[in-house]
Design an enzyme around this catalytic site. Sequence first.
Site, PDB file in Angstrom:
ATOM      1  N   PRO A   2       0.832  -1.207   0.000  1.00  0.00           N
ATOM      2  CA  PRO A   2       0.000   0.000   0.000  1.00  0.00           C
ATOM      3  C   PRO A   2       0.864   1.253   0.000  1.00  0.00           C
ATOM      4  CG  PRO A   2      -0.817  -1.594   1.591  1.00  0.00           C
ATOM      5  CD  PRO A   2       0.503  -2.107   1.104  1.00  0.00           C
ATOM      6  N   GLU A   3       0.593   2.158  -0.935  1.00  0.00           N
ATOM      7  CA  GLU A   3       1.347   3.398  -1.028  1.00  0.00           C
ATOM      8  C   GLU A   3       0.468   4.546  -0.543  1.00  0.00           C
ATOM      9  OE1 GLU A   3       3.194   3.762  -4.856  1.00  0.00           O
ATOM     10  OE2 GLU A   3       4.050   1.762  -4.764  1.00  0.00           O
ATOM     11  N   HIS A  91      -5.398 -14.317   9.758  1.00  0.00           N
ATOM     12  CA  HIS A  91      -4.459 -13.199   9.672  1.00  0.00           C
ATOM     13  C   HIS A  91      -4.999 -11.908  10.286  1.00  0.00           C
ATOM     14  CE1 HIS A  91      -1.927 -15.731   7.255  1.00  0.00           C
ATOM     15  NE2 HIS A  91      -2.873 -15.872   6.343  1.00  0.00           N
ATOM     16  N   ARG A 110       1.334 -11.066   5.786  1.00  0.00           N
ATOM     17  CA  ARG A 110       2.802 -11.181   5.829  1.00  0.00           C
ATOM     18  C   ARG A 110       3.420 -10.638   7.117  1.00  0.00           C
ATOM     19  NH1 ARG A 110       4.846  -9.732  -0.327  1.00  0.00           N
ATOM     20  NH2 ARG A 110       3.224 -10.862  -1.437  1.00  0.00           N
ATOM     21  N   LYS A 152      23.642  15.051  -7.814  1.00  0.00           N
ATOM     22  CA  LYS A 152      23.274  13.655  -7.557  1.00  0.00           C
ATOM     23  C   LYS A 152      23.378  12.816  -8.831  1.00  0.00           C
ATOM     24  CE  LYS A 152      20.242  14.299  -3.556  1.00  0.00           C
ATOM     25  NZ  LYS A 152      21.128  13.561  -2.637  1.00  0.00           N
TER      26      LYS A 152
END
Length: 271
Positions: A2-3, A91, A110, A152
């Site tokens: 999930p972002e 879970h 997980r 960079k």
Amino acid sequence: MPELPEVETTRRGIAPHLEGRKVAAVTVRQPKLRWPVPDHLAQTLSGQQIRRVARRAKYLLIECETGTLIIHLGMSGSLRLIDGALPAAKHDHVDIQLDNGCALRLTDPRRFGSVLWQSEEDEEHPLLQQLGPEPFDTIFNGERLYQMSRGKRQAVKLFIMDNRTVVGVGNIYANEALFQAGIDPRRAAGRISQARYHLLAEKIQQVLRRAIEQGGTTLKDFVGGDGKPGYFQQQLHVYGRGGEECDQCGSMLQQVVLGQRATVFCPECQR
């Protein structure tokens, strides 16, 4: 994983049902998540009123009377509002029972998620201290990207995914924003012009806003606070489409690995 759009979608889904309610009880079935769930959490949180549900980067912040519950969904976690009497599945690791009989349930197959507590008396939590600005903050813009990128050599995709640069630009949305800005994700961050960084900042914000409007992106595990999937995957131009035709020019999309993450781009549209 999930972002930011998925976490913001979850926040918007659960906030109206949590804010103003009191915590009746806390059930921790599995304390061994990415970091151990605090032993005192049930005792500390029970009886407190939830004042606000906020978000910082990918962390959900449930602000209570004496502190803040910090939740991260990890790679496969989700939060759902359920009937508090609903039996737990394999879970379902943490339940926060509310005073109206509902419960906020953390499901995490997980176990890479986290449930932590920060007391009001403590300084800002270490997980939050080094974070850069939110992508919708006024201080996030092309000028910031340009100035931070000078000298960079790292790939621009890795640069914008760095939480010190800006939070919440995960793999899916970095791919999509760079495509829409016409920038090759492999290019050195320090070799991109100021004008192109202004465009990239705009595209990052646009992509994230659209994803939030669509309820996030469901590729495998994600569901929002109401248990529904997100639909932004139907608008993906490059992510997950390596070897397919570019929907803008018809060229074959290429896939490489940057920072151990799959990166898809159009060799013609992105330079």
